[in-house]
Enzyme design. Structure first.
Site, mmCIF file in Angstrom:
data_model
loop_
_atom_site.group_PDB
_atom_site.id
_atom_site.type_symbol
_atom_site.label_atom_id
_atom_site.label_comp_id
_atom_site.label_asym_id
_atom_site.label_seq_id
_atom_site.Cartn_x
_atom_site.Cartn_y
_atom_site.Cartn_z
ATOM 1 N N GLU A 97 -36.673 15.207 1.223
ATOM 2 C CA GLU A 97 -35.251 16.518 1.533
ATOM 3 C C GLU A 97 -36.395 17.978 0.774
ATOM 4 O O GLU A 97 -34.927 18.876 1.851
ATOM 5 C CB GLU A 97 -34.552 15.831 2.044
ATOM 6 C CG GLU A 97 -33.947 15.582 0.555
ATOM 7 C CD GLU A 97 -34.691 14.137 0.085
ATOM 8 O OE1 GLU A 97 -35.232 13.565 0.011
ATOM 9 O OE2 GLU A 97 -33.632 13.672 -1.052
ATOM 10 N N CYS A 152 -37.969 7.721 -1.868
ATOM 11 C CA CYS A 152 -37.578 6.733 -2.489
ATOM 12 C C CYS A 152 -37.194 5.162 -3.020
ATOM 13 O O CYS A 152 -37.637 4.503 -2.677
ATOM 14 C CB CYS A 152 -36.481 7.840 -3.608
ATOM 15 S SG CYS A 152 -37.793 8.168 -4.806
ATOM 16 N N ASP A 201 -10.428 28.978 -15.139
ATOM 17 C CA ASP A 201 -10.535 27.617 -15.922
ATOM 18 C C ASP A 201 -10.914 27.856 -17.385
ATOM 19 O O ASP A 201 -12.005 29.626 -16.957
ATOM 20 C CB ASP A 201 -12.128 27.022 -15.556
ATOM 21 C CG ASP A 201 -12.046 26.327 -13.847
ATOM 22 O OD1 ASP A 201 -11.217 26.783 -13.395
ATOM 23 O OD2 ASP A 201 -13.034 26.405 -13.087
ATOM 24 N N HIS A 242 -38.842 12.429 -2.188
ATOM 25 C CA HIS A 242 -37.759 13.277 -1.689
ATOM 26 C C HIS A 242 -38.462 14.296 -0.982
ATOM 27 O O HIS A 242 -38.077 15.760 -1.315
ATOM 28 C CB HIS A 242 -36.617 13.357 -2.870
ATOM 29 C CG HIS A 242 -35.946 12.333 -3.431
ATOM 30 N ND1 HIS A 242 -34.707 11.765 -2.818
ATOM 31 C CD2 HIS A 242 -36.275 11.748 -4.910
ATOM 32 C CE1 HIS A 242 -34.638 11.104 -3.922
ATOM 33 N NE2 HIS A 242 -35.492 10.497 -4.663
ATOM 34 N N GLY A 288 -17.330 27.225 -0.604
ATOM 35 C CA GLY A 288 -18.776 27.717 -0.281
ATOM 36 C C GLY A 288 -19.429 28.953 -1.100
ATOM 37 O O GLY A 288 -20.080 30.237 -0.221
HETATM 38 N N1 GLN Z 1 -33.326 3.942 -9.081
HETATM 39 C C1 GLN Z 1 -35.052 3.731 -8.399
HETATM 40 C C2 GLN Z 1 -35.761 4.462 -9.875
HETATM 41 O O1 GLN Z 1 -35.735 4.725 -10.397
HETATM 42 C C3 GLN Z 1 -35.376 4.788 -7.500
HETATM 43 C C4 GLN Z 1 -34.850 6.465 -7.123
HETATM 44 C C5 GLN Z 1 -34.121 7.160 -6.676
HETATM 45 O O2 GLN Z 1 -34.442 6.402 -5.265
HETATM 46 N N2 GLN Z 1 -34.470 8.632 -6.185
HETATM 47 O O3 GLN Z 1 -37.492 4.244 -9.621
#
Ligand code: GLN
Length: 539
Positions: free
Chosen positions: A508, A380, A147, A506, A16
């Protein structure tokens, strides 16, 4: 003049470090300092974009379109600031630019070496962030001390102390102090050895953060302090917590930020954290329960969908809901159908993804959500499968598909648009980063966002095929978010449904704990309403 904090890790990985770094960043920011964060990743890939999520977890996409380590997600969420491509540097990148310089003849006949050339390159990346409006740069070195790969980075930060002076640099080392049940006590030896290893390289840590299951007894603390050559107060226990957003409060409680600012010569007021504390408290007292199915591919590694989990958590907290997430591998749905997995959930979310594995199961999943009127959020790939499903079962084209999964489909509802080369090499060939979209009025999307123009982050290659737009609309799918030039479909929704929104981006990545993303918030709100109706109809 900026100061520099360095965070290293010892004993094991996954301690973390990213969360600790982000927490320290938050505490210093709340004391009024202007903070910049930097994550060094010692692997040789140029970025994590081409790595399997099982290797690396989620690829976090920044507003400026960089594919970065998931720790940058923590940085953004804790600091409530956008990161850029300069906040994540890999060994691949530093070697790449060094070798490019060598090919350009910039070393004037010298032998190019790890020390000093590679270490200079690394230091230059740190100093790049030390702009006039920055007070402190916190650099986290990925990997574990010992490492082979991380050696040049450790050597570079050792030199930083020499060049900047001890008053301007501060070294934090995070280690594990395991509890051994058979002995009934914690063991300090791995930490002692890890510090020894660090000092061998020439780095004396200024503070140790000891990750412990529950507590670090006084004697263990004393022992570590003695061997690590530190005052006892600089050996800090960091226990496991259920909610990562409590970590800043724990570190503050143990005076970590106070020790840092004093050592760096600052006299600053205590950080103000009222809103943060209030929020953490709120998360602890849920009033409702909600179950969401996350139908994806990487069901054995939550890190693969890190930001999706975080965004759901932020929304759940705001709604005071105790959130249960059921991870469903859509290959299971292909074998057994959707019913066993989704009959008792309150919402279905399909996240992003690449490759054809499990896609047919995703299409069955969306069909179930659409027909059974279960709240649905598609991200997406989750939008692309929603469009394929709609084309197959509403418009009536059983062979509809994305060119990604069936290059010969007669109905390529998702396709590559002109200019998106099919023969380009992998890595850096996606539509990446923040792009604007204009929302239709009226639409569900507009209600959710409450504004007409939005900017969201992308990471995909394929797009909704514009030639089918009119037909989709005629059959009842609303295309409610379109790029400002009118060419790209960014959001689709089904008006005749309690909540069915799917987006080509996205969201998120932009959710923050104190500012949950509106799509996740409204999705969960719809899921709560659906649950209420579902349970009362069963009663
Ligand atoms: N595979 C799909 C594309 O390339 C969706 C990509 C994703 O969900 N990030 O458009």
């Amino acid at each position: 003049m900026p100061r520099y904090i360095f965070v290293t890790g010892g004993v094991v990985s996954s301690l973390g470090k990213g969360i600790a770094t982000a927490s320290i960043g938050l505490l210093l920011k709340r004391r009024g300092l202007r903070v910049s964060l930097l994550k060094f990743d010692p692997y040789l890939n140029v970025d994590p974009g081409t790595m399997n999520p099982y290797q690396h977890g989620e690829v976090f996409v920044t507003e400026d379109g960089a594919e970065t380590d998931l720790d940058l997600g923590h940085y953004e969420r804790f600091l409530d600031e956008n990161m850029t491509r300069f906040n994540n540097v890999t060994a691949g990148q530093v070697y790449f630019s060094l070798i490019q310089k060598e090919r350009e003849g910039r070393f004037l006949g010298k032998t190019v070496q790890v020390v000093p050339h590679l270490t200079e390159e690394i230091k230059s990346r740190i100093r790049l962030l030390a702009k006039p409006d920055v007070d402190v740069v916190i650099s986290e070195i990925g990997g574990t001390v010992g490492d082979i790969e991380s050696l040049p980075f450790l050597e570079a930060i050792r030199q930083m102390r020499l060049e900047e002076g001890p008053q301007k640099t501060f070294f934090i080392h995070i280690t594990l102090v395991p509890f051994i049940p058979s002995a009934g006590e914690v063991k300090t030896k791995p930490t002692q050895h890890s510090v020894m290893k660090l000092r061998e390289i020439g780095i004396q840590p200024d503070l140790l953060l000891c990750r412990v299951e529950s507590e670090l007894p006084r004697e263990a603390q004393d022992k570590i302090a003695l061997f690590a050559n530190l005052p006892r107060g600089h050996v800090i226990e960091e226990p496991d917590v259920a909610n990562i957003y409590k970590v800043p409060l724990i570190l503050k409680d143990r005076r970590v930020d106070q020790i840092i600012v004093e050592s760096l010569g600052w006299d600053l007021p205590e950080p103000s954290l009222e809103d943060w504390i209030e929020w953490v408290e709120r998360c602890r007292s849920p009033k409702h329960t909600v179950t969401i199915a996350l139908a994806g591919k990487y069901v054995h590694l939550k890190d693969a969908y890190k930001s999706v989990f975080e965004a759901l958590d932020h929304a759940a907290c705001a709604l005071q809901a105790d959130l249960q997430v059921r991870l469903v591998n859509t290959e299971w749905v292909e074998k057994e159908g959707p019913e066993p997995y989704f009959a008792d959930v309150d919402g279905i979310l399909i996240p992003g993804g690449f490759g054809h594995r499990g896609v047919e199961g995703k299409i069955q999943t969306v069909r179930y959500a659409r027909e059974q009127k279960v709240p649905y959020l598609g991200l997406c790939l989750g939008m692309q499968v929603a469009c394929i499903e709609f084309a197959r079962h509403v418009i009536g084209w059983p062979q509809a598909n994305s060119k990604e999964f069936d290059p010969d489909t007669p109905y390529p509802v998702i396709t590559l648009l002109p200019g998106q080369g099919e023969d380009t090499p992998y890595g850096g060939t996606l539509r990446l980063g923040g792009y604007p979209a204009i929302l239709a009025r009226p639409s569900r999307a507009y209600e959710v966002y409450g504004q007409e123009q939005i900017v969201e982050r992308h990471r995909h290659r394929y797009e909704f095929n514009p030639k089918y737009r009119a037909l989709f609309e005629q059959h009842g799918m609303r295309l409610s978010g379109i790029s400002p030039d009118g060419t790209l479909v960014e959001i689709v929704e089904i008006p005749d449904h309690p909540f069915f929104i799917a987006v080509q981006f996205h969201p998120e990545f932009k959710s923050r704990p104190l500012r949950p993303h509106p799509l996740f918030y409204h999705f969960l709100k719809a899921a709560l309403a659906y649950r209420k109706a579902r349970l009362s109809s069963h009663a």
